[in-house]
Write a protein that holds these residues in place. Structure first.
Motif, PDB file in Angstrom:
ATOM      1  N   LYS A   1      84.465 -19.834 -38.934  1.00  0.00           N
ATOM      2  CA  LYS A   1      84.649 -18.894 -38.198  1.00  0.00           C
ATOM      3  C   LYS A   1      86.042 -18.101 -38.147  1.00  0.00           C
ATOM      4  O   LYS A   1      86.926 -18.913 -38.626  1.00  0.00           O
ATOM      5  CB  LYS A   1      84.433 -19.128 -36.641  1.00  0.00           C
ATOM      6  CG  LYS A   1      84.450 -18.171 -35.630  1.00  0.00           C
ATOM      7  CD  LYS A   1      84.339 -18.542 -34.196  1.00  0.00           C
ATOM      8  CE  LYS A   1      84.364 -17.397 -33.139  1.00  0.00           C
ATOM      9  NZ  LYS A   1      84.022 -17.926 -31.630  1.00  0.00           N
ATOM     10  N   THR A   2      86.174 -16.797 -38.150  1.00  0.00           N
ATOM     11  CA  THR A   2      87.267 -15.976 -38.306  1.00  0.00           C
ATOM     12  C   THR A   2      87.708 -15.613 -36.956  1.00  0.00           C
ATOM     13  O   THR A   2      86.941 -15.183 -36.207  1.00  0.00           O
ATOM     14  CB  THR A   2      87.220 -14.834 -39.255  1.00  0.00           C
ATOM     15  OG1 THR A   2      86.925 -15.243 -40.508  1.00  0.00           O
ATOM     16  CG2 THR A   2      88.547 -14.031 -39.159  1.00  0.00           C
ATOM     17  N   PHE A   3      89.034 -16.091 -36.388  1.00  0.00           N
ATOM     18  CA  PHE A   3      89.171 -16.083 -34.943  1.00  0.00           C
ATOM     19  C   PHE A   3      90.199 -14.877 -35.018  1.00  0.00           C
ATOM     20  O   PHE A   3      90.039 -14.002 -34.212  1.00  0.00           O
ATOM     21  CB  PHE A   3      90.005 -17.343 -34.645  1.00  0.00           C
ATOM     22  CG  PHE A   3      88.996 -18.142 -34.269  1.00  0.00           C
ATOM     23  CD1 PHE A   3      88.569 -18.582 -33.030  1.00  0.00           C
ATOM     24  CD2 PHE A   3      88.852 -19.182 -35.323  1.00  0.00           C
ATOM     25  CE1 PHE A   3      87.778 -19.576 -32.729  1.00  0.00           C
ATOM     26  CE2 PHE A   3      87.824 -20.268 -35.118  1.00  0.00           C
ATOM     27  CZ  PHE A   3      87.312 -20.493 -33.984  1.00  0.00           C
TER      28      PHE A   3
ATOM     29  N   MET B   1      91.315 -19.150 -38.789  1.00  0.00           N
ATOM     30  CA  MET B   1      89.774 -19.181 -39.246  1.00  0.00           C
ATOM     31  C   MET B   1      89.602 -20.832 -39.426  1.00  0.00           C
ATOM     32  O   MET B   1      90.313 -21.740 -39.493  1.00  0.00           O
ATOM     33  CB  MET B   1      89.663 -18.471 -40.654  1.00  0.00           C
ATOM     34  CG  MET B   1      90.407 -18.929 -41.729  1.00  0.00           C
ATOM     35  SD  MET B   1      90.357 -17.780 -43.087  1.00  0.00           S
ATOM     36  CE  MET B   1      88.731 -17.414 -42.822  1.00  0.00           C
ATOM     37  N   THR B   2      88.319 -21.127 -39.540  1.00  0.00           N
ATOM     38  CA  THR B   2      87.753 -22.433 -39.851  1.00  0.00           C
ATOM     39  C   THR B   2      86.722 -22.389 -41.104  1.00  0.00           C
ATOM     40  O   THR B   2      86.257 -21.426 -41.380  1.00  0.00           O
ATOM     41  CB  THR B   2      86.860 -22.988 -38.440  1.00  0.00           C
ATOM     42  OG1 THR B   2      85.856 -22.233 -38.303  1.00  0.00           O
ATOM     43  CG2 THR B   2      87.892 -23.265 -37.290  1.00  0.00           C
ATOM     44  N   SER B   3      86.442 -23.508 -41.490  1.00  0.00           N
ATOM     45  CA  SER B   3      85.566 -23.622 -42.718  1.00  0.00           C
ATOM     46  C   SER B   3      84.289 -24.102 -42.145  1.00  0.00           C
ATOM     47  O   SER B   3      84.222 -24.602 -40.847  1.00  0.00           O
ATOM     48  CB  SER B   3      86.209 -24.836 -43.610  1.00  0.00           C
ATOM     49  OG  SER B   3      86.083 -26.146 -43.060  1.00  0.00           O
TER      50      SER B   3
ATOM     51  N   PHE C   1      81.695 -39.270 -43.191  1.00  0.00           N
ATOM     52  CA  PHE C   1      82.599 -38.519 -42.248  1.00  0.00           C
ATOM     53  C   PHE C   1      82.230 -37.182 -42.121  1.00  0.00           C
ATOM     54  O   PHE C   1      81.436 -36.697 -43.070  1.00  0.00           O
ATOM     55  CB  PHE C   1      83.997 -38.640 -42.797  1.00  0.00           C
ATOM     56  CG  PHE C   1      84.928 -39.809 -42.101  1.00  0.00           C
ATOM     57  CD1 PHE C   1      85.798 -39.619 -41.396  1.00  0.00           C
ATOM     58  CD2 PHE C   1      84.490 -40.799 -42.990  1.00  0.00           C
ATOM     59  CE1 PHE C   1      86.508 -40.594 -40.873  1.00  0.00           C
ATOM     60  CE2 PHE C   1      85.396 -42.052 -42.463  1.00  0.00           C
ATOM     61  CZ  PHE C   1      86.212 -42.057 -41.466  1.00  0.00           C
ATOM     62  N   LEU C   2      82.483 -36.446 -41.060  1.00  0.00           N
ATOM     63  CA  LEU C   2      82.313 -34.907 -40.878  1.00  0.00           C
ATOM     64  C   LEU C   2      83.841 -34.443 -41.095  1.00  0.00           C
ATOM     65  O   LEU C   2      84.716 -34.762 -40.304  1.00  0.00           O
ATOM     66  CB  LEU C   2      81.484 -34.574 -39.506  1.00  0.00           C
ATOM     67  CG  LEU C   2      81.071 -33.186 -39.372  1.00  0.00           C
ATOM     68  CD1 LEU C   2      80.072 -32.987 -40.644  1.00  0.00           C
ATOM     69  CD2 LEU C   2      80.735 -32.981 -38.102  1.00  0.00           C
ATOM     70  N   ASN C   3      83.885 -33.563 -41.947  1.00  0.00           N
ATOM     71  CA  ASN C   3      85.157 -32.929 -42.270  1.00  0.00           C
ATOM     72  C   ASN C   3      85.244 -31.506 -42.186  1.00  0.00           C
ATOM     73  O   ASN C   3      84.192 -30.799 -42.541  1.00  0.00           O
ATOM     74  CB  ASN C   3      85.756 -33.268 -43.416  1.00  0.00           C
ATOM     75  CG  ASN C   3      86.088 -34.619 -43.650  1.00  0.00           C
ATOM     76  OD1 ASN C   3      85.215 -35.677 -43.994  1.00  0.00           O
ATOM     77  ND2 ASN C   3      87.302 -35.226 -43.155  1.00  0.00           N
ATOM     78  N   GLY C   4      86.201 -30.945 -41.846  1.00  0.00           N
ATOM     79  CA  GLY C   4      86.385 -29.447 -41.578  1.00  0.00           C
ATOM     80  C   GLY C   4      87.709 -28.994 -42.087  1.00  0.00           C
ATOM     81  O   GLY C   4      88.871 -29.939 -41.886  1.00  0.00           O
ATOM     82  N   ILE C   5      88.090 -27.811 -42.116  1.00  0.00           N
ATOM     83  CA  ILE C   5      89.539 -27.111 -42.439  1.00  0.00           C
ATOM     84  C   ILE C   5      89.721 -26.137 -41.148  1.00  0.00           C
ATOM     85  O   ILE C   5      88.943 -25.372 -40.964  1.00  0.00           O
ATOM     86  CB  ILE C   5      89.682 -26.414 -43.778  1.00  0.00           C
ATOM     87  CG1 ILE C   5      89.574 -27.431 -44.667  1.00  0.00           C
ATOM     88  CG2 ILE C   5      91.212 -25.896 -43.823  1.00  0.00           C
ATOM     89  CD1 ILE C   5      90.710 -28.396 -44.995  1.00  0.00           C
ATOM     90  N   ILE C   6      91.010 -26.042 -40.524  1.00  0.00           N
ATOM     91  CA  ILE C   6      91.281 -25.141 -39.510  1.00  0.00           C
ATOM     92  C   ILE C   6      92.577 -24.647 -40.180  1.00  0.00           C
ATOM     93  O   ILE C   6      93.552 -25.212 -40.452  1.00  0.00           O
ATOM     94  CB  ILE C   6      91.463 -25.607 -38.247  1.00  0.00           C
ATOM     95  CG1 ILE C   6      90.312 -26.503 -37.442  1.00  0.00           C
ATOM     96  CG2 ILE C   6      92.032 -24.664 -37.254  1.00  0.00           C
ATOM     97  CD1 ILE C   6      90.388 -27.174 -36.148  1.00  0.00           C
ATOM     98  N   ARG C   7      92.734 -23.164 -40.197  1.00  0.00           N
ATOM     99  CA  ARG C   7      93.878 -22.631 -40.271  1.00  0.00           C
ATOM    100  C   ARG C   7      94.422 -21.795 -39.008  1.00  0.00           C
ATOM    101  O   ARG C   7      93.510 -21.140 -38.445  1.00  0.00           O
ATOM    102  CB  ARG C   7      93.521 -21.531 -41.478  1.00  0.00           C
ATOM    103  CG  ARG C   7      95.124 -21.027 -42.115  1.00  0.00           C
ATOM    104  CD  ARG C   7      94.895 -20.184 -43.361  1.00  0.00           C
ATOM    105  NE  ARG C   7      94.434 -21.036 -44.475  1.00  0.00           N
ATOM    106  CZ  ARG C   7      93.642 -20.817 -45.492  1.00  0.00           C
ATOM    107  NH1 ARG C   7      93.149 -19.752 -45.348  1.00  0.00           N
ATOM    108  NH2 ARG C   7      93.409 -21.652 -46.517  1.00  0.00           N
TER     109      ARG C   7
ATOM    110  N   ILE D   1      88.649 -30.276 -50.472  1.00  0.00           N
ATOM    111  CA  ILE D   1      88.313 -29.110 -51.500  1.00  0.00           C
ATOM    112  C   ILE D   1      87.173 -28.201 -51.114  1.00  0.00           C
ATOM    113  O   ILE D   1      87.367 -26.974 -51.065  1.00  0.00           O
ATOM    114  CB  ILE D   1      88.349 -29.813 -52.942  1.00  0.00           C
ATOM    115  CG1 ILE D   1      89.547 -30.419 -53.295  1.00  0.00           C
ATOM    116  CG2 ILE D   1      87.772 -28.482 -53.689  1.00  0.00           C
ATOM    117  CD1 ILE D   1      89.279 -31.282 -54.598  1.00  0.00           C
ATOM    118  N   ILE D   2      86.157 -28.684 -50.876  1.00  0.00           N
ATOM    119  CA  ILE D   2      84.888 -27.935 -50.712  1.00  0.00           C
ATOM    120  C   ILE D   2      84.997 -27.165 -49.561  1.00  0.00           C
ATOM    121  O   ILE D   2      84.763 -25.996 -49.536  1.00  0.00           O
ATOM    122  CB  ILE D   2      83.609 -28.830 -50.580  1.00  0.00           C
ATOM    123  CG1 ILE D   2      83.399 -29.465 -51.992  1.00  0.00           C
ATOM    124  CG2 ILE D   2      82.409 -28.234 -50.026  1.00  0.00           C
ATOM    125  CD1 ILE D   2      82.210 -30.644 -52.103  1.00  0.00           C
ATOM    126  N   PRO D   3      85.492 -27.637 -48.116  1.00  0.00           N
ATOM    127  CA  PRO D   3      85.581 -26.693 -47.092  1.00  0.00           C
ATOM    128  C   PRO D   3      86.728 -25.687 -47.014  1.00  0.00           C
ATOM    129  O   PRO D   3      86.276 -24.687 -46.955  1.00  0.00           O
ATOM    130  CB  PRO D   3      86.000 -27.682 -45.896  1.00  0.00           C
ATOM    131  CG  PRO D   3      85.553 -28.898 -46.369  1.00  0.00           C
ATOM    132  CD  PRO D   3      85.692 -28.955 -47.765  1.00  0.00           C
TER     133      PRO D   3
END
Length: 161
Positions: free
Chosen positions: A19-21, A63-65, A81-87, A152-154
């Motif tokens: 999502k783009t915030f 934003m998030t991945s 594991f469930l992983n993600g990226i937050i900016r 890397i992937i997210p």
């Protein structure tokens, strides 16, 4: 929605990931954090984390991945594991930001029993603007980030948004 990348890797798309915030911010630093967990309802916990960050005036969510389900590393006798990226952006110093991430982990049930142990929430500071830090408590950019599929992937997918 989910998309299988391989036998071990599955992407998940939810209302908050990706999502783009915000597309603009007046805060000083751009921070990229990695989030992960494998205890409890991780997707629900990640949504609560987004809400918590969104409601904190010290941050602007950018934003998030998508989320990535992937095998554990280090200690292998545990669930994937469930992983993600937050900016996000902030005016906090690196150390203040780090303290907040530690408090968030604790609030969301993180227990530190041993390295690479199962956990409800892990927050890693991948990048903090263009800063390079190497202390006993904190290494930025995050140590080994470039060798972890969970980052890397997210990150690649998020940068395509």
């Amino acid at each position: 929605m989910k998309k299988k990348l391989s036998e071990d890797l599955t992407l998940f798309y939810t209302p908050n990931y990706p999502k783009t915030f915000n597309t603009s911010t007046n805060k000083k630093y751009i921070v990229t954090i990695g989030i992960g967990g494998n205890i409890g309802d991780t997707k629900k916990l990640f949504d609560k984390l987004i809400l918590s960050l969104k409601n904190n005036t010290k941050f602007d969510l950018l934003m998030t991945s998508p989320l990535l389900l992937n095998p554990p590393f280090g200690f292998l006798e545990q669930k994937p594991f469930l992983n993600g990226i937050i900016r996000l952006s902030t005016n906090l110093s690196v150390n203040e930001f780090f303290k907040i991430t530690q408090r968030l982990e604790k609030r969301f049930g993180r227990k530190r029993s041993f390295q690479d142990a199962p956990r409800t929430l892990d927050i890693d500071i991948i990048f903090f603007d263009n800063k390079k830090i190497n202390t006993k408590k904190l290494i930025i950019p995050h140590k080994d980030w470039a060798n972890r599929e969970s980052v890397i992937i997210p990150l690649k997918l998020m940068n395509k948004l």
